[in-house]
Design an enzyme around this catalytic site. Structure first.
Site, mmCIF file in Angstrom:
data_model
loop_
_atom_site.group_PDB
_atom_site.id
_atom_site.type_symbol
_atom_site.label_atom_id
_atom_site.label_comp_id
_atom_site.label_asym_id
_atom_site.label_seq_id
_atom_site.Cartn_x
_atom_site.Cartn_y
_atom_site.Cartn_z
ATOM 1 N N LEU A 159 0.860 -1.181 0.000
ATOM 2 C CA LEU A 159 0.000 0.000 0.000
ATOM 3 C C LEU A 159 0.895 1.229 0.000
ATOM 4 C CD1 LEU A 159 -2.691 -0.879 2.739
ATOM 5 C CD2 LEU A 159 -2.925 -1.098 0.260
ATOM 6 N N ASP A 160 0.433 2.314 -0.598
ATOM 7 C CA ASP A 160 1.196 3.554 -0.546
ATOM 8 C C ASP A 160 1.388 3.982 0.911
ATOM 9 O OD1 ASP A 160 1.279 3.680 -3.295
ATOM 10 O OD2 ASP A 160 -0.540 4.902 -3.435
ATOM 11 N N LYS A 161 2.434 4.726 1.146
ATOM 12 C CA LYS A 161 2.777 5.153 2.507
ATOM 13 C C LYS A 161 1.582 5.748 3.249
ATOM 14 C CE LYS A 161 5.751 8.416 4.998
ATOM 15 N NZ LYS A 161 6.843 9.411 4.901
#
Length: 540
Positions: A141-143
């Protein structure tokens, strides 16, 4: 070092900047402009055999460009203590709720702890993983995206999960707060993606990129249509897929500064607080479903969004509590409004509004002059003669009806402007004597009526306005009866005693209104939970 060679043929542009040339000719490295600039300045780029240290150097047709790419050393992450929010764990797999602001795995550009560091500390078996840099990671997942992820705690299971993701056997649903409201309540976006050639930190919709499919469904739309809560299902797993696809519809994810979701003047008075509340793209992995290894039983995991996501939803739901104060003539409306103004609440008074409309050249003045000529106007620089107009109204009901027909729309327009002016407040009050008769109560959240016995109303008007009993009866009969007027109200303010008691009653009114606002907040919380229960598991 890895050596790569490219040259500018005669069919290409005659001159092109060296940094742009490298980005376009070596796409496999996914260079950013800053990375290319560093390579050039550090002497890793040769033009016709000589080091070129200027990113702006113009490459011309026929020149040979050699790029020496430094081989990056593999980074072995170290175990670090940190919070892991477990959702499910059976020794082979771990399903967790990733908090926003946490990167999944280490990278050269990341100098802070990552999820991988925390996993290595809590699950020592991962330290022997064949993948030194990303032990146990099968997707990411993106940060700043929160929510569900699955991690393989066993190397054999890792391959099983990787194949499941590759074969698109994993159900992945996300929740997003987006800007605006799409025209279609649900739909599918089928637009291919690749790196944006102008900015390598971004992805973009490109004609010959990698295929990407996203389904979405609006599960709630704000009353003002400025925002929506959408359920999103990705059928492919491209970098930034949801963010780019929603932005392509011109409905970017709130807080996604990279793709147009920046909090700006579009949000009006809510901008200031939203900038404090929205610290990331409001995207959450809410549902993850797949067959469990060994058992081959399908398991569906659900995780509600974190508090920062929910706070924004509640704030966007919040609106000005519009309160109409009404009552029969002589009931004490002006005094109630004066007391509310003393308490620093925004106040709109119909009498003050009408008085301003009657000033020379204003809309009400021009309306009356256009209809009645100089009958109620003594000069071009003088206001409407209210005494003469009042006397005529008291004798002729047709004039009263016509006057209401002329003036009520003007008052309503100013009332709407008043609500808009104070939409950033929690509550505002408007005194409208003929609220029910004129339909101006339709836009109110609460209508509060003032009760005052008929005889006391008459005595007050006789003292203040010198009305005779016949005039009082005539004017009162041309309005809705007090009992009927109060039946249309949600709250009643008792003004049958003195000003001291009235002041207490007005304060009690403000406390009741505060309680009603808190109930609205609780209803918003229940609505959010209901949306989670009734919409998430449905098919898109």
């Amino acid at each position: 070092m890895t050596e790569k060679i490219a040259f500018l043929s005669s069919g290409d542009e005659a001159r092109i900047r060296l940094d742009l040339f490298l980005v376009e000719n070596f796409p496999e490295y996914e260079f950013t402009r800053s990375q290319v600039g560093a390579l050039i300045k550090n002497g890793h780029v040769l033009v016709d055999g000589k080091a070129c240290l200027k990113p702006s150097y113009k490459v011309v047709s026929g020149q040979v460009v050699k790029l020496n790419v430094p081989v990056e050393k593999k980074y072995a992450p170290v175990p670090l203590k940190g919070e892991i929010k477990e959702v499910f764990e059976n020794g082979s797999i771990l399903v967790l709720d990733k908090q926003p602001g946490l990167s999944v795995h280490p990278a050269p550009s990341i100098d802070e702890p990552t999820l991988v560091n925390y996993l290595l500390e809590k699950y020592p078996q991962l330290r022997n993983s064949e993948s030194d840099e990303r032990p146990g990671i099968v997707h990411r997942l993106d940060k700043d995206t929160s929510g569900l992820m699955v991690v393989a705690l066993d190397s054999n299971i890792r391959e099983f999960l990787q194949n499941a993701f590759q074969d698109r056997l994993v159900n992945k649903k996300y929740l997003a707060l987006i800007k605006g409201c799409p025209d279609k309540t649900e739909g599918e976006i089928n637009l291919s993606l690749n790196r944006d050639h102008r900015n390598k930190t971004r992805m973009a919709v490109v004609k010959n990129g990698r295929s990407a499919r996203t389904k979405y469904k609006i599960i709630y739309a704000g009353v003002d249509k400025k925002w929506s809560l959408v359920l999103v299902q990705i059928l492919t797993g491209r970098t930034h897929q949801i963010r780019v696809h929603m932005s392509s519809l011109r409905h970017p994810v709130l807080g996604d500064n990279l793709y147009g979701g920046k909090i700006d003047s579009f949000w009006g008075y809510k901008k200031k607080l939203l900038q404090k509340l929205v610290k990331r793209q409001l995207l959450h992995s809410i549902e993850l479903g797949f067959n469990l290894p060994h058992t081959d039983k399908y398991h569906l995991f659900f995780q509600a969004p974190p508090k920062d996501f929910q706070r924004v939803f509640f704030y966007l739901e919040r609106h000005l509590q519009k309160v109409i104060i009404t009552g029969s003539m002589g009931s004490g409306k002006s005094l109630v409004m004066f007391l509310l103004r003393e308490l620093k609440y925004p106040v709109f008074m119909a009498d003050e509004c009408v008085n301003d409309l009657y000033q020379p050249g204003n809309d009400g003045w021009r309306m009356i002059k256009g209809r009645f000529g100089d009958r109620f106007i003594d000069g071009e620089d003088l206001p409407v003669n209210k005494l003469r107009l009042g006397a005529a109204v008291s004798r002729d009901r047709d004039i009263l009806k016509e006057l209401n027909h002329l003036i009520h729309p003007l008052v309503k327009h100013r009332l709407e402007s008043f609500w808009l002016e104070h939409e950033d407040k929690r509550v505002a009050f408007a005194e409208i004597p003929l609220a029910a008769e004129s339909g101006m109560d339709m836009d109110a959240d609460v209508v509060a009526g003032i009760y005052c016995p008929d005889e006391l109303r008459y005595s007050r008007l006789a003292e203040k306005r010198k009305l005779s009993r016949d005039q009082f009866v005539y004017l009162d009969e041309n309005q809705m009866k007090q009992a009927e007027k109060l039946r249309n109200c949600q709250l009643i303010i008792d003004n049958s005693s003195d000003e001291v008691d009235l002041k207490k009653n007005v304060y009690s009114l403000t406390r009741v209104l505060r309680y009603l606002r808190s109930k609205i907040g609780r209803r918003a919380d229940c609505r959010f939970k209901d949306l989670m229960q009734t919409n998430i598991s449905s098919d898109l």
